[in-house]
Design a protein around this motif. Structure first.
Motif, PDB file in Angstrom:
ATOM      1  N   VAL A 100      40.537  42.272  54.360  1.00 32.07           N
ATOM      2  CA  VAL A 100      39.917  41.733  53.154  1.00 32.07           C
ATOM      3  C   VAL A 100      40.995  41.107  52.277  1.00 32.07           C
ATOM      4  CG1 VAL A 100      38.478  42.268  51.160  1.00 32.07           C
ATOM      5  CG2 VAL A 100      38.167  43.565  53.277  1.00 32.07           C
ATOM      6  N   ASP A 101      40.741  39.892  51.825  1.00 33.92           N
ATOM      7  CA  ASP A 101      41.671  39.174  50.953  1.00 33.92           C
ATOM      8  C   ASP A 101      40.999  38.983  49.594  1.00 33.92           C
ATOM      9  OD1 ASP A 101      43.221  37.272  49.584  1.00 33.92           O
ATOM     10  OD2 ASP A 101      43.776  36.252  51.439  1.00 33.92           O
ATOM     11  N   ALA A 102      41.489  39.686  48.582  1.00 35.62           N
ATOM     12  CA  ALA A 102      40.897  39.609  47.243  1.00 35.62           C
ATOM     13  C   ALA A 102      41.077  38.224  46.634  1.00 35.62           C
ATOM     14  CB  ALA A 102      41.511  40.666  46.332  1.00 35.62           C
ATOM     15  N   LYS A 103      42.176  37.572  46.945  1.00 33.55           N
ATOM     16  CA  LYS A 103      42.466  36.261  46.360  1.00 33.55           C
ATOM     17  C   LYS A 103      41.427  35.220  46.784  1.00 33.55           C
ATOM     18  CE  LYS A 103      46.751  34.580  45.430  1.00 33.55           C
ATOM     19  NZ  LYS A 103      48.105  34.128  45.762  1.00 33.55           N
ATOM     20  N   THR A 104      41.064  35.219  48.061  1.00 35.73           N
ATOM     21  CA  THR A 104      40.087  34.250  48.564  1.00 35.73           C
ATOM     22  C   THR A 104      38.658  34.787  48.524  1.00 35.73           C
ATOM     23  OG1 THR A 104      40.331  35.002  50.852  1.00 35.73           O
ATOM     24  CG2 THR A 104      41.761  33.187  50.124  1.00 35.73           C
ATOM     25  N   GLY A 105      38.510  36.102  48.413  1.00 35.03           N
ATOM     26  CA  GLY A 105      37.177  36.704  48.419  1.00 35.03           C
ATOM     27  C   GLY A 105      36.547  36.726  49.797  1.00 35.03           C
ATOM     28  N   ILE A 106      37.390  36.798  50.826  1.00 35.35           N
ATOM     29  CA  ILE A 106      36.911  36.752  52.201  1.00 35.35           C
ATOM     30  C   ILE A 106      37.275  38.040  52.945  1.00 35.35           C
ATOM     31  CG2 ILE A 106      37.095  35.551  54.436  1.00 35.35           C
ATOM     32  CD1 ILE A 106      35.756  33.823  52.365  1.00 35.35           C
ATOM     33  N   ILE A 123      32.735  37.503  55.760  1.00 36.98           N
ATOM     34  CA  ILE A 123      31.895  37.776  54.597  1.00 36.98           C
ATOM     35  C   ILE A 123      32.567  37.216  53.348  1.00 36.98           C
ATOM     36  CG2 ILE A 123      30.688  39.561  53.273  1.00 36.98           C
ATOM     37  CD1 ILE A 123      31.257  41.463  55.711  1.00 36.98           C
ATOM     38  N   SER A 124      31.825  36.418  52.586  1.00 39.94           N
ATOM     39  CA  SER A 124      32.295  35.950  51.274  1.00 39.94           C
ATOM     40  C   SER A 124      31.835  36.981  50.249  1.00 39.94           C
ATOM     41  CB  SER A 124      31.688  34.589  50.933  1.00 39.94           C
ATOM     42  OG  SER A 124      32.128  33.621  51.828  1.00 39.94           O
ATOM     43  N   ILE A 125      32.761  37.375  49.365  1.00 38.21           N
ATOM     44  CA  ILE A 125      32.480  38.455  48.420  1.00 38.21           C
ATOM     45  C   ILE A 125      32.861  38.030  47.012  1.00 38.21           C
ATOM     46  CG2 ILE A 125      32.975  40.861  47.837  1.00 38.21           C
ATOM     47  CD1 ILE A 125      33.858  41.161  50.846  1.00 38.21           C
ATOM     48  N   GLU A 126      31.969  38.268  46.057  1.00 37.07           N
ATOM     49  CA  GLU A 126      32.227  37.977  44.643  1.00 37.07           C
ATOM     50  C   GLU A 126      32.778  39.208  43.940  1.00 37.07           C
ATOM     51  OE1 GLU A 126      28.863  36.716  42.373  1.00 37.07           O
ATOM     52  OE2 GLU A 126      28.785  34.778  43.357  1.00 37.07           O
ATOM     53  N   GLY A 127      33.682  38.972  43.000  1.00 34.90           N
ATOM     54  CA  GLY A 127      34.084  40.027  42.079  1.00 34.90           C
ATOM     55  C   GLY A 127      35.374  40.755  42.376  1.00 34.90           C
ATOM     56  N   MET A 128      36.018  40.478  43.498  1.00 38.22           N
ATOM     57  CA  MET A 128      37.284  41.153  43.792  1.00 38.22           C
ATOM     58  C   MET A 128      38.407  40.458  43.039  1.00 38.22           C
ATOM     59  SD  MET A 128      37.141  42.071  47.845  1.00 38.22           S
ATOM     60  CE  MET A 128      37.133  40.365  48.345  1.00 38.22           C
ATOM     61  N   HIS A 129      39.310  41.257  42.448  1.00 34.68           N
ATOM     62  CA  HIS A 129      40.384  40.670  41.646  1.00 34.68           C
ATOM     63  C   HIS A 129      41.782  41.099  42.077  1.00 34.68           C
ATOM     64  CE1 HIS A 129      37.297  39.237  38.982  1.00 34.68           C
ATOM     65  NE2 HIS A 129      36.796  40.440  38.895  1.00 34.68           N
ATOM     66  N   CYS A 130      41.874  42.179  42.869  1.00 40.32           N
ATOM     67  CA  CYS A 130      43.206  42.711  43.164  1.00 40.32           C
ATOM     68  C   CYS A 130      43.220  43.385  44.536  1.00 40.32           C
ATOM     69  CB  CYS A 130      43.602  43.721  42.091  1.00 40.32           C
ATOM     70  SG  CYS A 130      42.541  45.185  42.048  1.00 40.32           S
ATOM     71  N   ALA A 131      44.396  43.831  44.923  1.00 39.90           N
ATOM     72  CA  ALA A 131      44.559  44.513  46.210  1.00 39.90           C
ATOM     73  C   ALA A 131      43.748  45.806  46.256  1.00 39.90           C
ATOM     74  CB  ALA A 131      46.031  44.805  46.460  1.00 39.90           C
ATOM     75  N   GLY A 132      43.590  46.461  45.114  1.00 39.76           N
ATOM     76  CA  GLY A 132      42.786  47.685  45.053  1.00 39.76           C
ATOM     77  C   GLY A 132      41.330  47.403  45.387  1.00 39.76           C
TER      78      GLY A 132
END
Length: 116
Positions: free
Chosen positions: A67-73, A38-47
């Motif tokens: 889930v990897d916030a850096k790649t948004g995947i 899943i590609s996800i918009e809006g994540m910025h951090c580990a939280g």
């Protein structure tokens, strides 16, 4: 001299989204047949990533979610011999407060919320 931060921030956001989408496309061909990416918009951090992972892991028949916030995947692995509803995964990301932009797995590839 005034620094213009907004255009740079918008460019960075657009570049990040494009990069994440390309990673998801590349992941389509490399994932196991049972995994969902899943590609996800809006994540910025580990939280952010932890919040999404918690929601995804709560979905029925999900064995694990990374889930990897850096790649948004996000990569979701179903329980053995199970299938997971694409709609349930999409809604779990939304429930975490983020926007899924692409979901690819055994049930198909979606850029809008799946019907089932």
């Amino acid at each position: 001299m005034r620094i213009r931060v907004l255009p740079i921030a918008l460019l960075l956001c657009a570049t990040t989204t494009l990069f994440a989408t390309r990673l998801a496309v590349a992941a389509d061909s490399k994932t196991k047949k049972t995994e969902t990416v899943i590609s996800i918009e809006g994540m910025h951090c580990a939280g952010c990533a932890k919040k999404v992972a918690t929601k995804l892991q709560a979905v029925k028949r999900v064995a694990s979610a990374k889930v990897d916030a850096k790649t948004g995947i996000a990569t979701v692995v179903p329980a053995k011999t199970q299938t997971v509803s694409p709609k349930s995964l999409w809604e779990a990301v939304e429930a975490a407060g983020y926007k899924p932009t692409k979901l690819a797995g055994p049930g198909g590839t979606f850029t809008k919320k799946p019907k089932s």
